[in-house]
Write an enzyme that holds these catalytic residues in place. Structure first.
Site, PDB file in Angstrom:
ATOM      1  N   ASP A 121       0.800  -1.273   0.061  1.00 18.34           N
ATOM      2  CA  ASP A 121      -0.105   0.023  -0.014  1.00 18.34           C
ATOM      3  C   ASP A 121       0.909   1.218   0.062  1.00 18.34           C
ATOM      4  O   ASP A 121       0.451   2.346  -0.083  1.00 18.34           O
ATOM      5  CB  ASP A 121      -0.919  -0.215   1.216  1.00 18.34           C
ATOM      6  CG  ASP A 121      -0.261  -0.192   2.762  1.00 18.34           C
ATOM      7  OD1 ASP A 121       0.936  -0.058   2.507  1.00 18.34           O
ATOM      8  OD2 ASP A 121      -0.942  -0.334   3.673  1.00 18.34           O
ATOM      9  N   ASP A 248      19.291  -6.028  -1.536  1.00 19.79           N
ATOM     10  CA  ASP A 248      18.653  -4.461  -1.653  1.00 19.79           C
ATOM     11  C   ASP A 248      18.606  -3.782  -0.262  1.00 19.79           C
ATOM     12  O   ASP A 248      18.425  -2.640  -0.281  1.00 19.79           O
ATOM     13  CB  ASP A 248      17.207  -4.763  -2.072  1.00 19.79           C
ATOM     14  CG  ASP A 248      16.324  -5.630  -1.316  1.00 19.79           C
ATOM     15  OD1 ASP A 248      16.376  -7.024  -1.125  1.00 19.79           O
ATOM     16  OD2 ASP A 248      15.419  -5.311  -0.294  1.00 19.79           O
TER      17      ASP A 248
HETATM   18  P1  AMP Z   1      12.127  -3.926   3.038  1.00 12.05           P
HETATM   19  O1  AMP Z   1      11.815  -5.266   3.865  1.00 12.05           O
HETATM   20  O2  AMP Z   1      11.542  -2.853   3.702  1.00 12.05           O
HETATM   21  O3  AMP Z   1      13.499  -4.002   2.719  1.00 12.05           O
HETATM   22  O4  AMP Z   1      11.366  -3.855   1.765  1.00 12.05           O
HETATM   23  C1  AMP Z   1      11.505  -4.662   0.536  1.00 12.05           C
HETATM   24  C2  AMP Z   1      10.734  -4.215  -0.529  1.00 12.05           C
HETATM   25  O5  AMP Z   1       9.377  -4.106  -0.361  1.00 12.05           O
HETATM   26  C3  AMP Z   1      10.966  -2.912  -0.891  1.00 12.05           C
HETATM   27  O6  AMP Z   1      11.105  -2.602  -2.309  1.00 12.05           O
HETATM   28  C4  AMP Z   1      10.081  -1.939  -0.162  1.00 12.05           C
HETATM   29  O7  AMP Z   1       9.780  -0.601  -0.782  1.00 12.05           O
HETATM   30  C5  AMP Z   1       8.963  -2.592  -0.515  1.00 12.05           C
HETATM   31  N1  AMP Z   1       7.736  -2.627   0.646  1.00 12.05           N
HETATM   32  C6  AMP Z   1       7.737  -2.889   1.883  1.00 12.05           C
HETATM   33  N2  AMP Z   1       6.575  -2.423   2.491  1.00 12.05           N
HETATM   34  C7  AMP Z   1       5.973  -2.071   1.477  1.00 12.05           C
HETATM   35  C8  AMP Z   1       4.612  -1.373   1.595  1.00 12.05           C
HETATM   36  N3  AMP Z   1       3.958  -1.248   2.718  1.00 12.05           N
HETATM   37  N4  AMP Z   1       3.919  -0.906   0.357  1.00 12.05           N
HETATM   38  C9  AMP Z   1       5.056  -0.807  -0.647  1.00 12.05           C
HETATM   39  N5  AMP Z   1       6.137  -1.428  -1.009  1.00 12.05           N
HETATM   40  C10 AMP Z   1       6.603  -2.140   0.278  1.00 12.05           C
HETATM   41 MG    MG Z   2      14.714  -2.912   1.920  1.00  8.50          MG
END
Ligand code: AMP
Ligand code: MG
Length: 472
Positions: A121, A248
């Site tokens: 979201d 990432d």
């Molecule tokens: P992270 O686990 O925070 O490193 O996120 C991994 C990927 O998922 C990244 O591309 C984030 O931008 C995406 N992501 C995490 N939470 C959300 C969210 N609520 N809405 C959209 N993208 C998300």
């Molecule tokens: Mg990340």
């Protein structure tokens, strides 16, 4: 100070267009400041007196002077599998130039959907953003390279997870958001020129000293390897488990980034995993150095065509830099451990002495932080006192006084870390608008080498271990 001190530049948008998309933050109907980092604001050259009362800016409702928000494109190997990602819930406002001329990304995290949101979201809930604020600031004060947190503001939007939560935005400050995953993206979806542009940009931004142009990409890989080796050794030395070391979430700047399911160990156990989704223990405490090397190999693969025109030669060059990583890691870890034990010189048997201590800590499930911090205190364990005798003998052979050894230990062994039960306690109160426990905790974490009785206590062992959750 004019315009709140904002001095934003946008060099990232000089990269080819595949690397970003223009994206404004979503509407934040009722912005409300939760926490603002005045010291960091001043360091950045921002007018903290004016900005601390501007939740509209930090909730994404109003763009600061000179902002041109973009979402960055990147991919990543998540638990070993390649995936297209990108900023799905974050926008980069620009690069703030500090009064001394340094450049820092200012990013809003939790600011709404972007072209990279996939099924998400685009929003973030208050407590995970406060958790990132607390732990990243603790890391900073521990002297561990990290992204930092400038503010957390409520947006007034609801965020729907298992229950309805308060939406919030974290303002993240980083020396850049270029990830290994940004190179994975360029390699999978870009041209050879795109990869080169990204590498050249990264070199200019992070390694501006003149590097020999003939082998500059090999040297770039080496510098990233050295920074990661140093960073991960620091994590190991304080008992930090990142929890989601996907490519990432590995910044080429060598800063710790993305405080999702991370946590500090209380009782020493090398197999420690906090993340509920890491069932195979891929990102356990003991696996972190090895995963660092694995991630670097994915960076090396993306750079391969730049390392040498002959692929076999390029692979040899890349493997050499992975070797550099391990050499640096071992060196950093060993010298850090020597510091923790008050050792100023080197003896070949040190590694055995260190391993024996870690074995005892594991056997008796001793608290990682407190064992080092109170190493000279007697323990009611016979094999521990035998070890202490050996260690004291080792210290007596070095050409410094006992007091000097104690001073070395005090600099290397924090008393206060963001213990999970303390972080949870602060967050539980914050959920209901009571931020006092969080401020008290942050004050203790800002002086980690000073004893603070209540924050040094480890929790009572519970039947089930502490778990962290993704989906933040
Ligand atoms: P992270 O686990 O925070 O490193 O996120 C991994 C990927 O998922 C990244 O591309 C984030 O931008 C995406 N992501 C995490 N939470 C959300 C969210 N609520 N809405 C959209 N993208 C998300
Ligand atoms: Mg990340």
């Amino acid at each position: 100070m004019q315009n709140g001190g904002w001095n934003l530049e946008h060099t990232y948008t000089e990269l080819p267009e595949i690397f970003y998309r223009g994206q404004n933050p979503a509407i934040a109907p009722v912005p409300q400041m939760v926490i603002f980092n005045e010291n960091l604001a001043e360091f950045l050259g921002l007018d903290s007196d004016r900005l601390k009362d501007r939740p509209d800016i930090f909730a994404g409702a109003l763009l600061p002077h000179g902002a041109k928000p973009i979402a960055q494109a990147y991919a990543g190997y998540q638990f070993g599998h390649f995936t297209m990602l990108g900023d799905g819930r974050a926008v980069l406002l620009g690069e703030q130039i500090t009064p001394v001329g340094n450049r820092f990304d200012i990013q809003l995290k939790g600011s709404g959907p972007t072209p990279f949101s996939r099924n998400g979201d685009g929003y973030a809930a208050l407590l995970p953003m406060l958790r990132e604020y607390i732990i990243s600031e603790a890391m900073y004060h521990l002297g561990i390279p990290t992204t930092r947190s400038l503010a957390v503001a409520l947006t007034g939007n609801n965020v729907y997870r298992e229950k309805v939560l308060q939406g919030a935005v974290l303002t993240r400050v980083a020396s850049s958001h270029i990830r290994v995953g940004t190179f994975n993206y360029a390699s999978a979806f870009g041209s050879a020129e795109d990869i080169r542009a990204l590498a050249d940009y990264s070199i200019r931004r992070h390694f501006p000293w003149p590097i020999n142009s003939k082998s500059k990409y090999v040297e770039f890989l080496r510098e990233v390897a050295k920074l990661q080796a140093s960073l991960i050794a620091k994590w190991q030395l304080v008992g930090f488990v990142h929890g989601v070391m996907n490519t990432d979430n590995m910044a080429i700047s060598g800063e710790t980034i993305d405080y999702g399911p991370c946590a500090f160990m209380d009782f020493y156990n090398p197999d420690t995993v906090f993340s509920s989704i890491d069932t195979a223990g891929r990102y356990s405490y003991k696996s972190q150095p090895k995963i660092g090397a694995w991630n670097l190999s994915r960076l090396a693969e993306a750079l391969l065509s730049l390392l040498h025109i002959d692929e076999n030669e390029a692979i040899d060059l890349a493997n050499n830099e992975i070797k550099t990583y391990w050499e640096c890691y071992d060196k950093n870890w060993l010298s850090g451990m020597r510091g923790k034990l008050g050792m100023e010189n080197e003896e070949p048997e040190d590694i055995t002495l260190i391993s024996e201590l870690l074995e005892l800590m594991k056997k008796y499930e001793l608290d990682y932080t407190n064992t080092f911090h109170k190493l000279s205190m007697p323990k009611e364990l016979p094999d521990f006192s035998a070890w202490q005798t050996k260690w004291q003998a080792r210290l007596s052979r070095q050409p410094i006084s006992q007091q000097d050894a104690v001073d070395i230990m005090q600099k290397h062994n924090p008393a206060t870390i963001p213990r999970n039960h303390r972080v949870e306690e602060a967050l539980a109160a914050a959920e209901y608008g009571d931020y006092e426990a969080m401020h008290t905790l942050l004050a203790a974490l800002s002086k980690p080498y000073i004893e603070s009785e209540i924050y040094s206590q480890h929790p009572e062992p519970t039947a089930c271990g502490y778990q962290t959750f993704c989906g933040t």
